[in-house]
Design a protein around this motif. Structure first.
Motif, PDB file in Angstrom:
ATOM      1  N   LEU A  84       0.764  -1.290   0.064  1.00 33.60           N
ATOM      2  CA  LEU A  84      -0.114  -0.067  -0.248  1.00 33.60           C
ATOM      3  C   LEU A  84       1.086   1.319   0.015  1.00 33.60           C
ATOM      4  CD1 LEU A  84      -2.657  -1.212   2.679  1.00 33.60           C
ATOM      5  CD2 LEU A  84      -2.799  -1.292   0.230  1.00 33.60           C
ATOM      6  N   THR A  85       0.555   2.305  -0.622  1.00 39.97           N
ATOM      7  CA  THR A  85       0.995   3.515  -0.779  1.00 39.97           C
ATOM      8  C   THR A  85       0.519   4.525  -0.201  1.00 39.97           C
ATOM      9  OG1 THR A  85       2.218   4.917  -2.140  1.00 39.97           O
ATOM     10  CG2 THR A  85       0.361   3.966  -3.160  1.00 39.97           C
ATOM     11  N   ASN A  86       1.228   5.522   0.536  1.00 42.41           N
ATOM     12  CA  ASN A  86       0.731   6.939   0.915  1.00 42.41           C
ATOM     13  C   ASN A  86       1.650   7.977   0.389  1.00 42.41           C
ATOM     14  OD1 ASN A  86      -1.110   8.570   2.199  1.00 42.41           O
ATOM     15  ND2 ASN A  86       0.461   8.495   4.061  1.00 42.41           N
ATOM     16  N   THR A  87       2.197   7.769  -1.109  1.00 44.04           N
ATOM     17  CA  THR A  87       3.353   8.509  -1.399  1.00 44.04           C
ATOM     18  C   THR A  87       2.983  10.018  -1.686  1.00 44.04           C
ATOM     19  OG1 THR A  87       4.073   6.491  -2.612  1.00 44.04           O
ATOM     20  CG2 THR A  87       4.737   8.837  -3.326  1.00 44.04           C
ATOM     21  N   TYR A  88       1.864  10.324  -2.075  1.00 43.57           N
ATOM     22  CA  TYR A  88       1.559  11.546  -2.227  1.00 43.57           C
ATOM     23  C   TYR A  88       0.295  12.212  -1.238  1.00 43.57           C
ATOM     24  CZ  TYR A  88       4.106  10.864  -6.482  1.00 43.57           C
ATOM     25  OH  TYR A  88       4.758  10.611  -7.529  1.00 43.57           O
ATOM     26  N   SER A  89      -0.020  11.714  -0.354  1.00 44.51           N
ATOM     27  CA  SER A  89      -0.843  12.102   0.630  1.00 44.51           C
ATOM     28  C   SER A  89      -0.160  13.027   1.680  1.00 44.51           C
ATOM     29  CB  SER A  89      -1.496  11.041   1.178  1.00 44.51           C
ATOM     30  OG  SER A  89      -2.312  10.035   0.121  1.00 44.51           O
ATOM     31  N   PRO A  90      -0.824  14.176   2.230  1.00 45.85           N
ATOM     32  CA  PRO A  90      -0.303  14.863   2.984  1.00 45.85           C
ATOM     33  C   PRO A  90      -0.046  14.542   4.357  1.00 45.85           C
ATOM     34  CG  PRO A  90      -2.255  15.728   2.344  1.00 45.85           C
ATOM     35  CD  PRO A  90      -2.104  14.428   1.769  1.00 45.85           C
ATOM     36  N   THR A  91      -0.749  13.664   4.942  1.00 46.65           N
ATOM     37  CA  THR A  91      -0.755  13.172   6.242  1.00 46.65           C
ATOM     38  C   THR A  91      -0.557  11.717   6.456  1.00 46.65           C
ATOM     39  OG1 THR A  91      -3.244  13.160   6.263  1.00 46.65           O
ATOM     40  CG2 THR A  91      -2.276  15.061   7.084  1.00 46.65           C
ATOM     41  N   PRO A  92      -0.389  11.148   7.511  1.00 45.39           N
ATOM     42  CA  PRO A  92      -0.137   9.538   7.544  1.00 45.39           C
ATOM     43  C   PRO A  92      -1.532   9.113   7.332  1.00 45.39           C
ATOM     44  CG  PRO A  92       0.853  10.711   9.563  1.00 45.39           C
ATOM     45  CD  PRO A  92       0.337  11.924   8.490  1.00 45.39           C
ATOM     46  N   LEU A  93      -1.643   7.904   7.026  1.00 46.68           N
ATOM     47  CA  LEU A  93      -2.882   7.139   6.460  1.00 46.68           C
ATOM     48  C   LEU A  93      -3.121   5.908   7.623  1.00 46.68           C
ATOM     49  CD1 LEU A  93      -5.194   6.450   4.273  1.00 46.68           C
ATOM     50  CD2 LEU A  93      -3.311   5.127   3.137  1.00 46.68           C
ATOM     51  N   ALA A 122      -0.904  -6.569  13.382  1.00 50.38           N
ATOM     52  CA  ALA A 122      -1.887  -5.825  13.766  1.00 50.38           C
ATOM     53  C   ALA A 122      -2.870  -5.648  12.666  1.00 50.38           C
ATOM     54  CB  ALA A 122      -1.416  -4.268  14.326  1.00 50.38           C
ATOM     55  N   SER A 123      -4.259  -5.521  13.118  1.00 49.01           N
ATOM     56  CA  SER A 123      -4.967  -5.442  11.966  1.00 49.01           C
ATOM     57  C   SER A 123      -5.517  -4.080  11.391  1.00 49.01           C
ATOM     58  CB  SER A 123      -6.407  -5.903  12.573  1.00 49.01           C
ATOM     59  OG  SER A 123      -6.325  -7.490  12.671  1.00 49.01           O
ATOM     60  N   THR A 124      -5.186  -3.052  12.308  1.00 53.22           N
ATOM     61  CA  THR A 124      -5.315  -1.444  12.235  1.00 53.22           C
ATOM     62  C   THR A 124      -3.676  -1.052  12.113  1.00 53.22           C
ATOM     63  OG1 THR A 124      -7.429  -1.195  13.148  1.00 53.22           O
ATOM     64  CG2 THR A 124      -5.884   0.726  12.976  1.00 53.22           C
ATOM     65  N   PHE A 125      -3.343  -0.340  11.118  1.00 57.88           N
ATOM     66  CA  PHE A 125      -1.920   0.144  10.789  1.00 57.88           C
ATOM     67  C   PHE A 125      -1.901   1.477  10.220  1.00 57.88           C
ATOM     68  CE2 PHE A 125      -3.281  -2.839   7.699  1.00 57.88           C
ATOM     69  CZ  PHE A 125      -3.123  -2.283   6.409  1.00 57.88           C
ATOM     70  N   THR A 126      -0.811   2.184  10.684  1.00 57.16           N
ATOM     71  CA  THR A 126      -0.795   3.526   9.772  1.00 57.16           C
ATOM     72  C   THR A 126       0.482   3.560   8.821  1.00 57.16           C
ATOM     73  OG1 THR A 126      -1.584   4.467  11.776  1.00 57.16           O
ATOM     74  CG2 THR A 126      -0.350   5.939  10.425  1.00 57.16           C
ATOM     75  N   ILE A 127       0.267   4.228   7.685  1.00 54.97           N
ATOM     76  CA  ILE A 127       1.434   4.287   6.767  1.00 54.97           C
ATOM     77  C   ILE A 127       1.746   5.670   6.784  1.00 54.97           C
ATOM     78  CG2 ILE A 127       2.271   4.126   4.429  1.00 54.97           C
ATOM     79  CD1 ILE A 127      -0.482   2.347   3.802  1.00 54.97           C
ATOM     80  N   PRO A 128       3.179   6.147   6.972  1.00 59.12           N
ATOM     81  CA  PRO A 128       3.595   7.467   7.163  1.00 59.12           C
ATOM     82  C   PRO A 128       3.380   8.112   5.778  1.00 59.12           C
ATOM     83  CG  PRO A 128       5.185   5.888   7.892  1.00 59.12           C
ATOM     84  CD  PRO A 128       4.410   5.100   7.423  1.00 59.12           C
ATOM     85  N   THR A 129       3.630   9.499   5.892  1.00 63.26           N
ATOM     86  CA  THR A 129       3.524  10.316   4.666  1.00 63.26           C
ATOM     87  C   THR A 129       4.642   9.937   3.647  1.00 63.26           C
ATOM     88  OG1 THR A 129       2.102  12.088   5.825  1.00 63.26           O
ATOM     89  CG2 THR A 129       3.354  12.694   3.792  1.00 63.26           C
ATOM     90  N   GLY A 130       4.349   9.820   2.319  1.00 64.18           N
ATOM     91  CA  GLY A 130       5.483   9.425   1.497  1.00 64.18           C
ATOM     92  C   GLY A 130       5.986   8.105   1.579  1.00 64.18           C
ATOM     93  N   ALA A 131       5.532   7.036   2.233  1.00 64.75           N
ATOM     94  CA  ALA A 131       5.809   5.865   2.458  1.00 64.75           C
ATOM     95  C   ALA A 131       5.014   4.859   1.608  1.00 64.75           C
ATOM     96  CB  ALA A 131       5.913   5.418   3.791  1.00 64.75           C
ATOM     97  N   GLU A 132       5.490   3.507   1.457  1.00 65.14           N
ATOM     98  CA  GLU A 132       4.735   2.520   1.172  1.00 65.14           C
ATOM     99  C   GLU A 132       4.937   1.518   2.261  1.00 65.14           C
ATOM    100  OE1 GLU A 132       5.941   0.389  -2.396  1.00 65.14           O
ATOM    101  OE2 GLU A 132       5.286   1.974  -3.748  1.00 65.14           O
ATOM    102  N   LEU A 133       3.985   0.445   2.376  1.00 59.54           N
ATOM    103  CA  LEU A 133       3.974  -0.368   3.451  1.00 59.54           C
ATOM    104  C   LEU A 133       3.493  -1.747   3.041  1.00 59.54           C
ATOM    105  CD1 LEU A 133       2.839  -0.003   7.092  1.00 59.54           C
ATOM    106  CD2 LEU A 133       1.931  -1.709   5.882  1.00 59.54           C
ATOM    107  N   ALA A 134       4.169  -2.810   3.281  1.00 55.27           N
ATOM    108  CA  ALA A 134       3.799  -4.291   2.921  1.00 55.27           C
ATOM    109  C   ALA A 134       3.170  -5.032   4.002  1.00 55.27           C
ATOM    110  CB  ALA A 134       5.065  -4.886   2.233  1.00 55.27           C
ATOM    111  N   SER A 135       2.167  -5.584   3.679  1.00 60.28           N
ATOM    112  CA  SER A 135       1.419  -6.258   4.524  1.00 60.28           C
ATOM    113  C   SER A 135       2.358  -7.638   4.964  1.00 60.28           C
ATOM    114  CB  SER A 135       0.169  -6.943   4.209  1.00 60.28           C
ATOM    115  OG  SER A 135       0.243  -7.926   3.253  1.00 60.28           O
ATOM    116  N   ASP A 136       2.038  -8.235   6.456  1.00 61.90           N
ATOM    117  CA  ASP A 136       2.439  -9.603   6.577  1.00 61.90           C
ATOM    118  C   ASP A 136       1.892 -10.708   5.366  1.00 61.90           C
ATOM    119  OD1 ASP A 136       3.194  -8.554   8.866  1.00 61.90           O
ATOM    120  OD2 ASP A 136       1.264  -9.025   9.950  1.00 61.90           O
ATOM    121  N   PRO A 137       2.833 -11.739   5.301  1.00 62.98           N
ATOM    122  CA  PRO A 137       2.315 -12.519   4.018  1.00 62.98           C
ATOM    123  C   PRO A 137       1.172 -13.199   4.615  1.00 62.98           C
ATOM    124  CG  PRO A 137       4.626 -13.070   4.987  1.00 62.98           C
ATOM    125  CD  PRO A 137       4.045 -12.095   5.835  1.00 62.98           C
TER     126      PRO A 137
END
Length: 420
Positions: A84-93, A122-137
């Motif tokens: 998942l990506t939050n690359t261009y969003s102005p706030t953490p997602l 964790a079922s709820t998680f936050t992606i920082p501004t400008g970041a991508e994040l990968a889920s658990d397998p």
């Protein structure tokens, strides 16, 4: 930009071992079970929240909404992870909940295939501004050309959403948390974009880095193909490869309207800037097919609101962009193949000047010798009666973008032996 952050609750080797003897065993050769690795099987290039060719939800984002979106994977495996990506969003997602399942068409998912997505357990998680994040397998055996559905629930307002404008397929929205729904009933709204979805990786048992990234503009993105039919040229190439003894991942890294040399708030970062993120960072990629430059040429003449800023681009600048991308690919050990720009006579881009530019750049791609190989899309799609024009059998109607048959012809123009 922050790097992709992967928080796996189970090592890939342990996961493969745990899945041994299940139906997943048929998804890859068992003798290679000790050589498991992640490979990108689907991806989409992220864009800034904006208006675009069709209505979308990126500007307002989501609040107490569930978004369900599907993608067809080019390669199979024993498990998946979602990027998942939050690359261009102005706030953490913050993603309150998420699931993955096999698609049953539209917004429905196949019974019994729904899996909860977590990050670090964790079922709820936050992606920082400008970041991508990968889920658990997630154990979910997949075969090449299977479609996977990813469902995301946002309880709190997200603000503007990083997205990919031209999905050429529908994504769906419902009010409230419907991540566990198997039926489509609650999903009453749709658009033709993907939101926060950057990639889907499969866990397989291949040691080879042999994935193919197709990089470019709308001709790669698939504009003009039948929506929802998976008939873009990358899809057609994936089908060709899946039918061989050596299937491999095919990634679509096109952005409609994208330019080699010009950044745009609506049409994506210029190709030379986004290449590292969209191609070089993709797991398992070994070859790139480049098809870019037609928008630099056409938008220098046919100005339109979406093309802002208006920038005159010379053939020398386009060729310099090609050289830059070749250098980036070779520095990472990737093979890179150049594609010539197809005909455009009769389109809004066509003038004697733009045709001269297209011909000059195509001649350089064919004859310079700097690419590892060349695919001559120009000659493959040209009309025998007038080679400056798309063959009418391949024309979607705007004299610039192929139809389904044209995109198949593009895939057929790829010499598979050039991919190694």
């Amino acid at each position: 930009m922050h790097p992709v952050r992967t928080l796996a609750s189970l090592s890939v080797l342990a996961l493969a071992t745990a899945l041994a003897g299940t139906e997943a065993a048929s998804a890859a050769p068992t003798e290679a079970a000790t050589a498991v690795r992640w490979t990108a099987a689907w991806s989409a290039s992220p864009q800034r929240p904006s208006v675009n060719f069709t209505p979308n939800w990126s500007g307002q984002g989501f609040a107490d909404h569930t978004v369900r979106q599907s993608a067809r994977l080019s390669l199979g495996g024993v498990a998946v992870r979602i990027r998942l990506t939050n690359t261009y969003s102005p706030t953490p997602l913050t993603v309150t909940g998420a699931t993955v399942a096999r698609s049953a068409g539209g917004a429905a998912v196949r019974h019994g295939s729904l899996r909860r997505l977590t990050v670090g357990g964790a079922s709820t998680f936050t992606i920082p501004t400008g970041a991508e994040l990968a889920s658990d397998p997630v154990p979910l055996p997949i075969r090449a050309l299977d479609s996977v559905t990813v469902t995301l629930y946002y309880a709190a307002p997200t603000g503007p959403a990083t997205y990919h404008a031209q999905a050429m397929t529908a994504s769906y929205r419902a009010t409230g948390d419907h991540t566990a729904d198997q039926r489509a009933t609650a999903f009453t709204e749709s658009t033709s974009s993907w939101y926060h979805l950057a990639g889907i990786d499969v866990l397989g048992t291949t040691c080879r880095r042999d994935g193919v990234a197709l990089f470019g503009d709308s001709l790669t993105d698939g504009y003009g193909s039948t929506p929802g039919a998976d008939n873009r040229y990358p899809d057609e190439l994936a089908e060709r490869l899946a039918a061989t003894a050596h299937p491999r991942a095919v990634l679509n890294q096109g952005i409609s309207g994208n330019r080699m040399t010009v950044d745009s708030a609506w049409l994506g970062d210029k190709a030379t800037a986004r290449f590292h993120r969209d191609v070089l960072n993709q797991p398992g990629v070994g070859t790139v097919i480049m098809l870019a430059g037609i928008n630099d040429i056409g938008m220098s003449e046919a100005r339109q609101p979406l093309a802002a800023p208006y920038t005159e681009v010379s053939t020398a600048e386009i060729i310099a962009g090609h050289r830059d991308l070749i250098s980036q690919a070779h520095a990472k050990g990737l093979r890179i193949i150049g594609g010539t720009m197809p005909p455009m006579k009769g389109s809004r881009y066509y003038t004697p000047l733009t045709e001269a530019k297209r011909d000059e750049v195509n001649t350089w791609i064919r004859n310079s010798g700097v690419y590892d190989a060349v695919i001559d899309f120009d000659r493959a799609l040209a009309w025998s009666t007038d080679t400056e024009q798309l063959d009418p059998a391949y024309d979607s109607g705007d004299h610039l973008h192929p139809n389904d048959t044209g995109y198949r012809a593009m895939a057929d123009a790829v010499n598979v032996t050039d991919l190694d």
